[in-house]
Design an enzyme around this catalytic site. Structure first.
Site, PDB file in Angstrom:
ATOM      1  N   HIS A 162      35.852  28.901 -17.680  1.00 56.10           N
ATOM      2  CA  HIS A 162      35.824  29.430 -19.019  1.00 56.10           C
ATOM      3  C   HIS A 162      35.377  28.373 -19.930  1.00 56.10           C
ATOM      4  CE1 HIS A 162      40.021  27.868 -19.842  1.00 56.10           C
ATOM      5  NE2 HIS A 162      40.067  27.866 -18.514  1.00 56.10           N
TER       6      HIS A 162
ATOM      7  N   ASP B 205      36.629  28.011 -23.377  1.00 56.85           N
ATOM      8  CA  ASP B 205      37.856  27.559 -24.554  1.00 56.85           C
ATOM      9  C   ASP B 205      38.737  26.532 -23.742  1.00 56.85           C
ATOM     10  OD1 ASP B 205      38.598  29.629 -22.741  1.00 56.85           O
ATOM     11  OD2 ASP B 205      40.289  29.947 -24.015  1.00 56.85           O
TER      12      ASP B 205
ATOM     13  N   GLU C  76      39.521  32.681 -22.276  1.00 56.46           N
ATOM     14  CA  GLU C  76      40.600  32.768 -20.967  1.00 56.46           C
ATOM     15  C   GLU C  76      42.138  32.489 -21.443  1.00 56.46           C
ATOM     16  OE1 GLU C  76      42.711  31.546 -17.405  1.00 56.46           O
ATOM     17  OE2 GLU C  76      42.395  30.183 -19.152  1.00 56.46           O
TER      18      GLU C  76
ATOM     19  N   HIS D 287      46.617  21.660 -20.647  1.00 53.15           N
ATOM     20  CA  HIS D 287      47.082  22.062 -21.913  1.00 53.15           C
ATOM     21  C   HIS D 287      47.832  20.998 -22.788  1.00 53.15           C
ATOM     22  CE1 HIS D 287      47.093  26.632 -20.246  1.00 53.15           C
ATOM     23  NE2 HIS D 287      46.094  25.984 -20.140  1.00 53.15           N
TER      24      HIS D 287
END
Ligand SMILES: [Zn+2]
Length: 405
Positions: free
Chosen positions: A78, A80, A173, A378
């Site tokens: 993904h 993003d 995602e 993250h």
């Protein structure tokens, strides 16, 4: 080009997705990376390269002559990055021959500490890539993209015999919508792997069954001075509802294959309260039982406080991919055998969450997940190594070789 060189290029492109957006993709900026990838894929000699209006990028490498009947394997990552931290102006630190100790993140003078991330010790001697402390890194999942395109470069330039290889890059995602508009049919793969995980050797093919439940509670509001036998305080009913759920089955008390009820939010006043629960379990039987428990509570409380006091609305979110992987366990066997060939230790653990691969598996494309070599996704502690990325790249090549045998 090495996989990490591609990663360092892609992380410069701001591709944060946005949960609150209703557009597809959720942020237009994801097209910036999609367009760069399209150009790069064409230059590599990948065929059928396209980006659609929903920001999904596709392409394929036709099978080597004589290998057309071999399974066609998809590779998916993904574009993003998670909205939980900034992905704008990413300025990575590249530390050669890393000493295995604390790392100063020079952008905000914070420390990436071995105490918090003991895995760092294992990375001693490698070339470590970190953030500068002001953003996330975006190795999740640009490392996956970088590894996939490096695999393409290797099989095209080294003339490694292979079946058809299909490539797909998805937007959104991180906000749970990455598989929503994936063109499984047009993609053309028999099986696929998402390349979107942690340590090299990680392979996951079990995830939660997931649902969310919205519980609406209507109380009866009267003056508290004359409330006896009349008032029904929605907040108290909400607390009662929550107290009737098994207290040991909460996220903070569960691990591995243990499912849970997660009270994510509770808002309201005497007249009305709304609770949001997330229900998770790997076992489909236990998952159904959990949903039944909530419906049973609705019934009991309505018998106690009057019809329509409690209304519950349960919506399924995603399902465990295991039952779709079971008929094609070769996906796992070929990956673990390939790991052994390369001296990588397989790490097989159930995912306590969902993946795009779960949705794709349900949409007819069996799709376990492989690691990228990255850690601590993250946030600003995210890191990865050049060597880990090389291992993941070589692993994918090895898997493709196995499928061409
Ligand atoms: Zn990811």
């Amino acid at each position: 080009m090495k996989a990490y060189e591609r990663l360092l290029k892609y992380v410069k492109v701001h591709t944060t997705s946005d949960e609150s957006s209703e557009t597809i993709p959720t942020t237009k900026r994801q097209f910036d990376l999609a367009n760069i990838l399209v150009e790069e894929m064409k230059e590599l000699g990948i065929e059928g390269v396209r980006v659609d209006d929903k920001c999904y990028v596709y392409g394929y490498i036709p099978a080597t002559k004589g290998y057309e009947t071999k399974p066609s394997i998809g590779l998916i990552a993904h574009m993003d990055t998670a909205p939980s931290a900034s992905g704008k102006g990413v300025n990575p630190q590249v530390i050669e021959n890393y000493n295995g100790e604390d790392v100063l993140l020079k952008g905000d003078n914070s420390v990436l500490s071995v105490e918090k991330f003991p895995n760092l010790k294992e990375l001693k001697g490698r070339t470590l890539i970190t953030t500068d402390g002001t953003t996330l890194l975006g190795a999740d999942d640009k490392a996956g993209i970088a590894e996939i395109l490096t695999v393409c470069e290797i099989i095209l330039t080294e003339n490694i015999p292979h079946g058809k290889v299909c490539i797909g890059f998805t937007p959104d995602e991180e906000v749970g919508r990455g598989a929503d508009h994936f063109d499984v049919k047009g993609f053309g793969a028999d099986f696929a792997y998402t390349i979107d995980g942690g340590i090299e050797g990680e392979i996951s093919y079990e995830n939660f069954n997931a649902a969310k439940a919205i519980v609406e509670i209507d109380g009866v509001l009267v003056h508290p001075g004359s409330a006896k036998n009349t008032m029904i305080n929605a907040l108290n009913v909400a607390c009662e509802f929550n107290s009737m759920l098994p207290q040991t089955e909460r996220p903070e008390h569960t691990e591995n294959y243990e499912g849970f009820f997660y009270l994510e939010s509770l808002n309201g006043d005497t007249a009305h309260a709304t609770m949001k629960f997330l229900i998770r379990d790997h076992s489909s039987e236990k998952f159904l039982e959990k949903k039944d428990t909530l419906i049973h509570l609705e019934k009991i409380l309505n018998e106690k406080y009057g019809e329509d006091t409690v209304k519950i609305d349960i919506k399924d979110q995603y399902k465990n991919m295991l039952e779709h992987i079971k008929p094609c366990l070769h996906l796992i066997e070929n990956a673990t055998e390939a790991m052994k060939t390369l001296g990588i230790t397989p790490v097989i653990e159930p995912i306590r969450g969902g993946t795009d691969g779960a949705t794709l598996s349900y949409n007819g494309l069996p799709c376990p997940n492989l690691g990228t070599g990255g850690f601590a996704f993250h946030g600003k502690s995210e890191h990865i190594t050049v060597e880990g990325m090389d291992l993941c790249t070589n692993l994918i090549v090895e898997i493709l070789k196995r499928y061409s045998k």
